[in-house]
Design a protein around this motif. Structure first.
Motif, PDB file in Angstrom:
ATOM      1  N   TYR A  44      -0.720   6.407   2.343  1.00  0.00           N
ATOM      2  CA  TYR A  44      -0.129   5.293   3.076  1.00  0.00           C
ATOM      3  C   TYR A  44      -0.017   5.712   4.536  1.00  0.00           C
ATOM      4  O   TYR A  44       0.442   6.816   4.844  1.00  0.00           O
ATOM      5  CB  TYR A  44       1.254   4.956   2.520  1.00  0.00           C
ATOM      6  CG  TYR A  44       1.937   3.871   3.313  1.00  0.00           C
ATOM      7  CD1 TYR A  44       1.628   2.533   3.109  1.00  0.00           C
ATOM      8  CD2 TYR A  44       2.865   4.195   4.287  1.00  0.00           C
ATOM      9  CE1 TYR A  44       2.250   1.541   3.842  1.00  0.00           C
ATOM     10  CE2 TYR A  44       3.497   3.204   5.031  1.00  0.00           C
ATOM     11  CZ  TYR A  44       3.178   1.883   4.805  1.00  0.00           C
ATOM     12  OH  TYR A  44       3.784   0.910   5.543  1.00  0.00           O
TER      13      TYR A  44
ATOM     14  N   GLU B 165      -0.787  -2.939   3.348  1.00  0.00           N
ATOM     15  CA  GLU B 165       0.256  -2.653   2.356  1.00  0.00           C
ATOM     16  C   GLU B 165       1.599  -2.691   3.073  1.00  0.00           C
ATOM     17  O   GLU B 165       1.889  -1.802   3.887  1.00  0.00           O
ATOM     18  CB  GLU B 165       0.024  -1.291   1.712  1.00  0.00           C
ATOM     19  CG  GLU B 165       1.025  -0.981   0.622  1.00  0.00           C
ATOM     20  CD  GLU B 165       0.729   0.327  -0.101  1.00  0.00           C
ATOM     21  OE1 GLU B 165       1.670   1.127  -0.222  1.00  0.00           O
ATOM     22  OE2 GLU B 165      -0.432   0.540  -0.521  1.00  0.00           O
TER      23      GLU B 165
ATOM     24  N   ARG C  66      -2.970   1.059   3.383  1.00  0.00           N
ATOM     25  CA  ARG C  66      -3.379   1.990   2.339  1.00  0.00           C
ATOM     26  C   ARG C  66      -4.814   2.425   2.668  1.00  0.00           C
ATOM     27  O   ARG C  66      -5.719   1.606   2.757  1.00  0.00           O
ATOM     28  CB  ARG C  66      -3.328   1.323   0.968  1.00  0.00           C
ATOM     29  CG  ARG C  66      -3.832   2.169  -0.188  1.00  0.00           C
ATOM     30  CD  ARG C  66      -3.047   3.405  -0.456  1.00  0.00           C
ATOM     31  NE  ARG C  66      -1.611   3.172  -0.580  1.00  0.00           N
ATOM     32  CZ  ARG C  66      -0.723   4.155  -0.786  1.00  0.00           C
ATOM     33  NH1 ARG C  66      -1.124   5.408  -0.873  1.00  0.00           N
ATOM     34  NH2 ARG C  66       0.558   3.872  -0.864  1.00  0.00           N
TER      35      ARG C  66
END
Length: 150
Positions: free
Chosen positions: A12, A106, A111
């Protein structure tokens, strides 16, 4: 069902996908291989059939690894796929892998996922033994640091 012999890493990144994509494609040499190695971009033609050529240089004299292949797919803002199974002009060469690098939104960030698919379990295992997980995770961390700075 076909076994794709895939190895993958993801992370992330606390930055919007547009920023991550821009850094991924425009500043590739800054994150592409784990430090202290560095990447010399010879040519990257971001289109299907375009040449992807670079040299990875190690910290010691003579340490280098040339990468020559083609871009198979390029979807701006989403992902690209390339392979070393061909040189530009669709000239076959000994294949090792097909790679895919992509981003998806995300939450407030992105992501990032990078994967390598291999022609055989043996090639996948060889890549794993070469340090795929540590090496590609280090590259993802370098990309993350670039994207989250500033």
């Amino acid at each position: 069902m076909t076994d794709i012999h895939e190895l993958a890493v993801e992370t992330y990144i606390a930055a919007p996908p547009e920023k991550v994509w821009s850094i991924m494609t425009e500043r590739l040499a800054e994150w592409w291989c784990p430090r202290p190695w560095r990447t010399e971009i010879i040519e990257i033609d971001w289109r299907a059939g375009g040449r992807s050529a670079m040299v990875l240089r190690g910290p010691n004299p003579g340490e280098e690894h040339a990468l020559e292949g083609v871009v198979l797919e390029f979807v701006p803002g989403s992902h690209w796929v390339s392979t070393d199974a061909f040189r530009v002009g669709w000239i076959p060469q000994e294949p090792f892998m097909t790679g895919r690098w992509g981003v998806t939104a995300e939450g407030d960030g992105t992501r990032y996922r990078a994967s390598a698919r291999h022609w055989s379990e043996e090639a996948s295992q060889k890549h794993a033994e070469m340090g795929f997980e540590d090496g590609w995770a280090a590259c993802a961390a370098q990309l993350k640091a670039l994207c989250e700075a500033a």
